[in-house]
Design an enzyme around this catalytic site. Structure first.
Site, PDB file in Angstrom:
ATOM      1  N   LYS A   1      52.637  59.672  31.867  1.00 17.26           N
ATOM      2  CA  LYS A   1      53.573  59.688  30.736  1.00 17.26           C
ATOM      3  C   LYS A   1      53.453  61.055  30.075  1.00 17.26           C
ATOM      4  O   LYS A   1      52.423  61.405  29.500  1.00 17.26           O
ATOM      5  CB  LYS A   1      53.209  58.572  29.756  1.00 17.26           C
ATOM      6  CG  LYS A   1      53.716  58.718  28.322  1.00 17.26           C
ATOM      7  CD  LYS A   1      55.207  58.851  28.183  1.00 17.26           C
ATOM      8  CE  LYS A   1      55.590  58.869  26.694  1.00 17.26           C
ATOM      9  NZ  LYS A   1      55.129  60.089  25.990  1.00 17.26           N
TER      10      LYS A   1
ATOM     11  N   SER B   1      46.165  60.001  19.487  1.00 21.31           N
ATOM     12  CA  SER B   1      45.796  59.570  18.140  1.00 21.31           C
ATOM     13  C   SER B   1      45.189  58.173  18.147  1.00 21.31           C
ATOM     14  O   SER B   1      45.424  57.369  19.066  1.00 21.31           O
ATOM     15  CB  SER B   1      47.028  59.577  17.236  1.00 21.31           C
ATOM     16  OG  SER B   1      47.927  58.546  17.616  1.00 21.31           O
TER      17      SER B   1
ATOM     18  N   GLU C   1      40.795  58.025  24.578  1.00 19.43           N
ATOM     19  CA  GLU C   1      40.065  58.980  23.741  1.00 19.43           C
ATOM     20  C   GLU C   1      40.912  59.189  22.497  1.00 19.43           C
ATOM     21  O   GLU C   1      42.037  59.692  22.577  1.00 19.43           O
ATOM     22  CB  GLU C   1      39.854  60.304  24.469  1.00 19.43           C
ATOM     23  CG  GLU C   1      39.098  61.323  23.650  1.00 19.43           C
ATOM     24  CD  GLU C   1      39.241  62.728  24.203  1.00 19.43           C
ATOM     25  OE1 GLU C   1      39.626  63.629  23.419  1.00 19.43           O
ATOM     26  OE2 GLU C   1      38.988  62.931  25.397  1.00 19.43           O
TER      27      GLU C   1
ATOM     28  N   CYS D   1      39.872  67.769  19.863  1.00 16.85           N
ATOM     29  CA  CYS D   1      39.264  66.469  19.569  1.00 16.85           C
ATOM     30  C   CYS D   1      37.786  66.607  19.245  1.00 16.85           C
ATOM     31  O   CYS D   1      37.194  65.695  18.652  1.00 16.85           O
ATOM     32  CB  CYS D   1      39.452  65.522  20.741  1.00 16.85           C
ATOM     33  SG  CYS D   1      38.835  66.157  22.308  1.00 16.85           S
TER      34      CYS D   1
END
Length: 511
Positions: free
Chosen positions: A167, A223, A246, A283
């Site tokens: 995706k 997110s 994650e 992140c």
């Protein structure tokens, strides 16, 4: 028709043609093709599978200039950073190829029959990991190569022998489409079965992908809100599937009194460089820095931030969330602004001013709303007056991907032990004397952590053991030699390491 349109974060202007969303009929065809490809992909030779991964890496290297140019238009991350990311992606693919041929990722275990075993005779047992089947991969906004269409999730799933449906992220649809074409062509040239790889676009397509019965696992980077929604979808299916998400982290770093006394300047430069790297869109950004009260670093920190180069954020949604979150932090009682509120810089359509706030540890405990990730160039200094205050505040911090520790190794051994116990219980990687924003792609790396950092803390999304997410064990009991996969045959024709009767060996089984 709905579509994804890339925008240049420096100007806000559209980049390239809009990319149409994948409709439900096309998504079903793609997933069905992936399911049809799965049996052939699972039985390809190890060398053939490795050749597929190397073919993808070679294709990306050959088109590096075009990929970097387009990605810079869509992300404004800069050519140097993006070139490095393409190299990392290629190295990652090649490392997985080497791991496939080496063979230990299949965890072959053979227990030969023993009629005299206690408490009962033991049968012939041969165990190995096999691919799950088609895997859905969700691209990340902040890494258009390393965590995107050809990134670590795709590489590890292909290494496991799984077809992949990606995706694409709407922030870089053009580079996703180009990368997808390169990957598909490279896999076809290497002899991969039809349907082994595809890219889809659109939020609805992403939801439907997680729910499609052909999909057997999901890899996601993004997110907390979006990941949780998809995680719930994966678990609400009639046949729930693993969702390896994650979801971001605060990544606390603790500075002890001894470390502060020894190397304050080094800590200032390292921290500011880490939390503003990539405009704070990592992140692993250190979002919380625990400092002794009275540290006296406000001015050095403010000066270092003022000297940092901070580009625009990736998209308007991230920009809006950053402004809203940092503004709400500044209004919390006890919070002070180390960097005074400033006019937004004129450095791009999605530009923001860096934020650095400070709060006493006790006020952090009283205001858990400060423990929200601010994705972008923002961080919070947490000032503690005692070890008791420090530990109490750390206990309120959500689990993270990483944690950092700066101590005096000569004079703070006892404190180090206490902090290490706390931090290792709440993070997948503990960094001593450094900063967390560099994630090495190696066999030993663990890039994960307890919820809410990831949905499955047992696994990593970086490094060779990321393959394990997309495999499952099968045991063959008393199977005749002709029926066994090559990895389990007596002769060990693949030459891979196997644990036979408890011992690691590559030797064939004789006698």
């Amino acid at each position: 028709m709905a579509y994804d349109q890339g925008h240049n974060p420096r100007t806000g202007q559209p980049v390239g043609d809009p990319v149409p969303h994948t409709d439900s009929a096309a998504l079903d065809r793609i997933c069905q093709a992936a399911a049809a490809a799965a049996p052939e992909m699972a039985t390809t030779s190890l060398n053939a599978r490795a050749d597929m991964l190397r073919s993808v890496a070679a294709a990306l290297r050959a088109e590096q200039d075009a990929l970097v140019a387009l990605a810079d238009e869509e992300t404004a991350l800069g050519a140097a950073r993006l070139r490095s990311e393409v190299v990392r992606t290629c190295v990652q693919l090649e490392m997985f190829a080497d791991a496939v041929v080496e063979g230990s990722i299949f965890e072959v275990v053979i227990d030969l029959p023993d009629p005299d075993a206690q408490a009962a005779p033991r049968p012939d047992l041969r165990r190995m990991l096999v691919p799950l089947g088609p895997v859905a991969v969700f691209s990340a906004s902040n890494f258009p190569f390393a965590f995107s269409v050809a990134g670590g999730d795709t590489a590890s799933a292909l290494a496991a022998g799984c077809p992949v449906v990606v995706k694409a992220h709407p922030s870089h649809p053009g580079v996703s489409r180009l990368t997808g074409r390169l990957v598909a062509d490279a896999l076809a040239k290497a002899g991969a079965p039809d349907g082994v790889f595809a890219v889809v676009h659109g939020i609805d397509a992403g939801r439907a992908l997680v729910q499609h019965p052909a999909i057997t696992a999901v890899g996601f980077t993004g997110s907390l809100q979006g990941g949780r929604a998809l995680f719930d979808l994966a678990n609400s299916r009639p046949d729930p599937i693993p969702f390896y998400g994650e979801l971001g982290a605060l990544n606390p770093v603790v500075v002890s009194p001894g470390a502060l006394a020894q190397r304050a300047d080094e800590i200032v430069s390292g921290f500011v460089g880490s939390y503003t790297l990539g405009s704070g869109q990592f992140c692993t950004k250190p979002g919380l820095l625990f400092l002794p009260s009275g540290h006296g670093l406000d001015r050095p920190l403010a000066d270092a931030v003022a000297a940092a180069s901070i580009g625009p954020l990736l998209n308007a949604r991230i920009q809006e969330a950053f402004r809203r979150t940092t503004a709400s932090f500044a209004e919390v009682p006890g919070v002070r602004q180390v960097i005074p509120a400033a006019t937004e810089p004129d450095s791009g359509a999605y530009a923001v001013a860096a934020a650095l706030l400070a709060v006493p540890a006790n006020d952090l405990i009283a205001h858990p709303e400060l423990l929200e990730e601010a994705f972008g160039p923002a961080a919070l200094l947490v000032e503690y007056a005692s070890t008791k205050e420090l530990l109490a505040a750390l206990d309120r911090v959500p689990a993270s991907l990483t944690a950092g520790l700066h101590v005096d190794p000569a004079g703070e051994a006892e404190l180090t032990a206490v902090l290490l116990e706390r931090l290792s219980a709440r993070a997948g990687r503990v960094v001593f004397g450094g900063w967390p924003t560099g994630v090495a792609v190696t066999w030993a790396m663990h890039h994960g952590g307890p919820w809410p950092a990831t949905t499955v803390p047992l696994h990593t999304s970086v490094g060779v053991t990321a393959v394990r997410r997309f495999q499952r064990p099968v045991v063959y009991q008393n199977a005749p030699e002709y029926a066994l996969p090559p990895a389990l045959q007596d002769a060990n024709p693949l030459g891979i390491p196997r644990r036979v009767n408890g011992r690691i060996t590559t030797a064939p089984i004789t006698g």
